[in-house]
Enzyme design. Sequence first.
Site, PDB file in Angstrom:
ATOM      1  N   GLY A  95       6.567  -1.209   6.203  1.00  7.02           N
ATOM      2  CA  GLY A  95       7.512  -0.050   6.272  1.00  7.02           C
ATOM      3  C   GLY A  95       6.768   1.042   7.153  1.00  7.02           C
ATOM      4  O   GLY A  95       5.875   0.834   7.874  1.00  7.02           O
ATOM      5  N   GLY A  96       7.329   2.210   7.076  1.00 13.10           N
ATOM      6  CA  GLY A  96       6.930   3.188   7.761  1.00 13.10           C
ATOM      7  C   GLY A  96       5.568   3.736   7.433  1.00 13.10           C
ATOM      8  O   GLY A  96       4.685   4.034   8.319  1.00 13.10           O
ATOM      9  N   VAL A 100       2.602  -4.607   2.967  1.00 15.98           N
ATOM     10  CA  VAL A 100       2.390  -5.324   1.908  1.00 15.98           C
ATOM     11  C   VAL A 100       1.764  -6.637   1.995  1.00 15.98           C
ATOM     12  O   VAL A 100       2.026  -7.416   3.190  1.00 15.98           O
ATOM     13  CB  VAL A 100       3.677  -5.535   0.984  1.00 15.98           C
ATOM     14  CG1 VAL A 100       3.586  -5.975  -0.360  1.00 15.98           C
ATOM     15  CG2 VAL A 100       4.213  -4.224   0.834  1.00 15.98           C
ATOM     16  N   ASP A 214      15.794   6.941  -7.708  1.00 18.67           N
ATOM     17  CA  ASP A 214      16.230   6.160  -6.652  1.00 18.67           C
ATOM     18  C   ASP A 214      16.778   4.658  -6.971  1.00 18.67           C
ATOM     19  O   ASP A 214      16.121   3.721  -6.462  1.00 18.67           O
ATOM     20  CB  ASP A 214      15.206   6.195  -5.432  1.00 18.67           C
ATOM     21  CG  ASP A 214      15.827   5.659  -4.288  1.00 18.67           C
ATOM     22  OD1 ASP A 214      16.706   5.729  -3.976  1.00 18.67           O
ATOM     23  OD2 ASP A 214      14.997   5.139  -3.314  1.00 18.67           O
TER      24      ASP A 214
END
Length: 401
Positions: A95-96, A100, A214
């Site tokens: 991601g940004g 992983v 979230d």
Amino acid sequence: MICPKCSSEIADKSRFCNECGSSVSAASRQSGVEGDVSLGGLRTMSGPSSVSAGAPADEVSVGSMRTVCGVSPQGSASLPALKGRYSIESELGRGGFAIVYRGRDIKLGGREVAVKVLSPHGGVSSADSSAEERFRRESSLIASLNHRNIVSVSDCDRDDHAGYFIVMELIEGGTLREILRERGKLPLSEALGIFRGVCSGIAYAHRKNLVHRDLKPGNIMLSKDGKDLVPKIVDFGLARAGASSELSISGYGMGTPFYMPPEQRRDAKSVNHTADIYALGKIIYEMLTGELPDNVDPEKIPQEQKDFSKIILRCIKSKPEERYFSVDELLADIDGASSSSSAVQVPPPIPKSAGVNDCPQCSTPNRHDAKFCVKCGTSLFRSCPECGMELSINDSHCPSC
């Protein structure tokens, strides 16, 4: 309608993209991120497809860093063993702010793990103390939660070559978002089985004074346990510990639009545990109807499941004080509605003679070899600080060392 930001398909009347969280203008068909749509788009969990430019992304949540992946390797990793202990085999997702990897714990016999590394090549510089602080904070928060329905963290450290990293359990499975995208609505018994697990994990986090902030299908991994799917809550990058969050800004909304309560849009810093209850209502609605929870329409709930309409509507009340007081109260109503439905079998009470391993949280007896309480999901084991061997909470010493 196609989202111009991530190219995902959007229902015509939707105000936000369900994948990346971008708001969509019906007039211009242009999108823009509404406030901070969860924490800056740091993907934390990875699904079966790779994350690449132009590819559909999961729901973005400002600061979410995708952490656990049950996917095919994207390529060989070039990193040496982190701290001389964790060998890196392949990349699982990125991601940004983080990458992983699938790896192995050399010290513990080559056990497979997921390793999330804060990436200096993903827009994070050495001077970006905020990103580093979020990364360290996420690991410490999850490490404090030892529950069957929450992804577990076994280590967090800093490697001289790779920088900060988190070692987590490797979950071989997809997300609830992927299941819903593929199948639409779920049968009631299956939906409630998953939902109970999610509620159990969130109730445990609330007892630890943590609010996730979230919750959404993209942050719920589904791990196979025989024929059952065990939900694992991930991405605590937005979690609030205690009465407030030092990494949130007053008057600033952070989260994912479809699942975020009104008060969180206005001020993410001051929300309480009922923000998670709001999200739970949206999630169960989506599982039962297959509809995106932009606008909850009770008429979309199948007639034979109408007993759940009142439960969902109470979860998503605009005023926090009108929602359920606790997740345990919500679960009690879920069980009550389930008992009146012939399609759902309510789990029977656990007999007092079932085992000798009493749960420290709810005092329920469990089998001597049980790792998690069958009623509340609380962990019944701990790791030896010397050799890392898993021990029962009732063991006074490690038989290995």
